[in-house]
Design an enzyme around this catalytic site. Structure first.
Site, short mmCIF file in Angstrom:
data_model
loop_
_atom_site.label_atom_id
_atom_site.label_comp_id
_atom_site.label_asym_id
_atom_site.label_seq_id
_atom_site.Cartn_x
_atom_site.Cartn_y
_atom_site.Cartn_z
N VAL A 1 -11.45 0.48 5.78
CA VAL A 1 -12.55 -0.54 5.50
C VAL A 1 -13.01 -0.24 4.00
O VAL A 1 -13.10 0.82 3.37
CB VAL A 1 -13.67 0.19 6.19
CG1 VAL A 1 -15.01 -0.87 5.95
CG2 VAL A 1 -13.53 0.02 7.55
N GLY B 1 -11.26 -1.09 1.24
CA GLY B 1 -10.23 -0.76 0.23
C GLY B 1 -10.39 0.41 -0.39
O GLY B 1 -10.48 1.53 0.05
N LYS C 1 -13.59 -4.47 10.69
CA LYS C 1 -14.08 -3.50 9.61
C LYS C 1 -15.50 -3.18 10.09
O LYS C 1 -15.90 -2.05 9.93
CB LYS C 1 -14.21 -3.93 8.30
CG LYS C 1 -12.62 -3.86 7.85
CD LYS C 1 -12.40 -4.62 6.49
CE LYS C 1 -10.99 -4.65 5.89
NZ LYS C 1 -10.74 -5.78 4.82
N GLY D 1 -5.91 -4.52 -2.66
CA GLY D 1 -5.03 -4.35 -3.74
C GLY D 1 -4.39 -3.11 -3.55
O GLY D 1 -4.55 -2.03 -2.88
N GLU E 1 -3.31 -11.32 3.23
CA GLU E 1 -2.35 -10.78 4.34
C GLU E 1 -1.03 -11.65 4.42
O GLU E 1 -1.16 -13.11 4.31
CB GLU E 1 -2.91 -10.40 5.67
CG GLU E 1 -4.34 -9.51 5.46
CD GLU E 1 -4.17 -8.23 5.53
OE1 GLU E 1 -3.40 -7.75 6.50
OE2 GLU E 1 -4.52 -7.61 4.88
N VAL F 1 0.91 -1.27 -0.14
CA VAL F 1 -0.09 0.00 -0.04
C VAL F 1 0.67 1.21 0.11
O VAL F 1 0.61 2.00 -0.70
CB VAL F 1 -0.99 0.11 1.03
CG1 VAL F 1 -1.82 1.21 0.97
CG2 VAL F 1 -1.97 -1.31 1.15
N VAL G 1 -5.52 20.33 -5.05
CA VAL G 1 -4.66 20.87 -3.97
C VAL G 1 -3.46 21.73 -4.73
O VAL G 1 -2.49 20.97 -5.14
CB VAL G 1 -3.95 19.62 -3.10
CG1 VAL G 1 -3.09 20.05 -2.07
CG2 VAL G 1 -5.03 18.94 -2.53
#
Ligand code: HSE
Length: 405
Positions: free
Chosen positions: A127, A129, A200, A298, A185, A12, A31
């Site tokens: 929660v 993804g 979650k 993912g 995991e 991630v 931004v």
């Protein structure tokens, strides 16, 4: 430029860094100063990565830098993530995370520290993804009395169950595939024994109730006991087996919460949520049913959710983004009082007793099913009634709840 740091350069974390690079032009539309990853904290070096010059092994470099205003905590696990997050928030540095373990265990405490220091603690990626789910609940549905949240909250197990259903392969074989694809995991137990979706649904239940629903209090069942025979029966009933997190507000204001595999009818939208996808229903008393769908795991889907939080923090530097989640613990409703219909497999030796105890329950026949057993679906009964009924049998080979919506 808004300067940020990423803690943990795993799947991630590296996704976050790459996404910010690739989508910088898009990011600057909202931004305008842009976002720059100044530091990557990891124990390892990454000599083959174009980002290796940003790697530090010392968290103090980030805290003392003075320019860093947002940190992504993508380390996972409780420690040192908890300590690092507290230190950052105490200095007014916002933290965005995908770490559901930490959020479920210490969410309210970290939210309070953020509030006291005029910064934010956001956890959209923890929660569902890549699915925007928590921000809609916190920002778009605050006018609603949310009376239920339920759905498929774990991509890995949904992938495994889909492969068992479609390819007729065993749980072990499908788990191996999920691991090869990088979905599972490091420790698959968190996924397959239901702890991950349980955390979650605890986070979701806490957000809709505004209080703390502890994941340790939630009945939690995984999928490692689901077999190809179960799928044979499910097919015969035109149903799918899905691991669900379910949270419902009862009339007395308490919440009934559970994580378990459920049989889902083919006309229910969750039936067609397959592979690594998640699907979550949110029911508001005015808006009625909402369904959120997308990739629940993912690299880039999860990174996308983390970066959406980073951008929200970047637009609110020096301000706290409020999230209503008090540390007051709320006991869940007595799970033994929940009512379901149950799919049950019992040894044929006890057939006579099964017909007597579960009188009126339709028997299920499935092609290729073991001949030494009897399968049926009970009439609606409470968990307590079910437990009392099955306790008189020598072997109950399987028991799966039916989703009633
Ligand atoms: N292991 C988790 C899943 C990752 O499969 O859903 C995303 O939380």
């Amino acid at each position: 430029m808004v300067q940020m740091a990423v803690l943990g350069f795993g799947t991630v974390g590296s996704g976050v860094v790459e996404l910010i690079d690739r989508n910088q032009e898009v990011i600057t539309k909202t931004v305008p100063d842009g976002i720059h990853v100044k530091y990557i904290l990891d124990l390892r070096d990454f000599p083959d990565s174009p980002y290796n010059d940003r790697v530090t092994h010392d968290y103090q470099d980030i805290l003392d830098d003075g320019e860093v205003s947002v940190i992504c905590e993508t380390m996972g696990g409780k420690e040192p993530a908890f300590t690092f997050t507290k230190k950052a928030l105490a200095r007014g540095i916002s933290v965005c995370t995908s770490n559901k373990e930490l959020v479920a265990a210490h969410g309210p405490e970290l939210l309070q520290i953020a509030k006291a220091n005029n910064c934010s603690y956001l956890f959209e990626a923890s929660v569902g993804g890549g699915i925007p789910l928590l921000r809609p609940i916190n920002a778009c549905l605050t006018q609603e009395d949310i009376t239920a949240v339920f759905g498929i909250l774990n991509g890995t197990t949904n992938y495994i169950l889909t492969r068992m259903e479609k390819a007729g392969i065993s749980f072990e074989h499908a788990l191996k595939e999920a691991q090869e694809k990088g979905y599972a995991e490091r420790n698959p137990e968190a996924d397959v024994e239901g702890h991950d979706p349980c955390r979650k649904i605890a986070i979701l239940s806490s957000l809709i109730s505004g209080r703390t629903i502890r994941y340790e209090d939630i009945p939690c069942e995984g999928i490692s006991h689901i077999t190809t025979d179960d799928f044979g029966y499910a097919r015969a009933m035109n149903m799918a087996i899905k691991l669900l997190g379910v949270s419902r507000k009862l009339e007395d204001g308490s919440y009934s919460v559970r994580t378990a595999p459920f049989l889902v009818r083919s006309d229910h939208p969750l039936h067609s949520v397959q592979d690594v996808f998640n699907g979550v229903f949110v029911h508001g008393n005015m808006v009625d049913d909402l369904m959120f769908y997308g990739r629940g795991a993912g690299k880039f889907p999860t990174a996308s959710a983390v970066v959406s939080d980073v951008m929200e923090c970047a637009r609110n530097i020096g301000r706290n983004i409020p999230i209503l989640w008090a540390d007051e613990v709320m006991q869940i409703a007595d799970p033994m009082k929940e009512s379901y219909r149950y799919f049950i497999r019992i040894s044929k030796e006890e057939e006579a007793k099964a017909h007597e105890v579960f009188k009126g329950s339709p028997v299920i026949h499935a092609p290729g099913a073991p001949e030494d057993e009897l399968a049926f679906v009970t009439l609606s009964m409470t968990e307590k009634e079910l437990q009392d009924a099955v306790s008189s049998f020598k072997t109950v080979k399987q028991c799966i709840r039916l989703l009633q919506d």
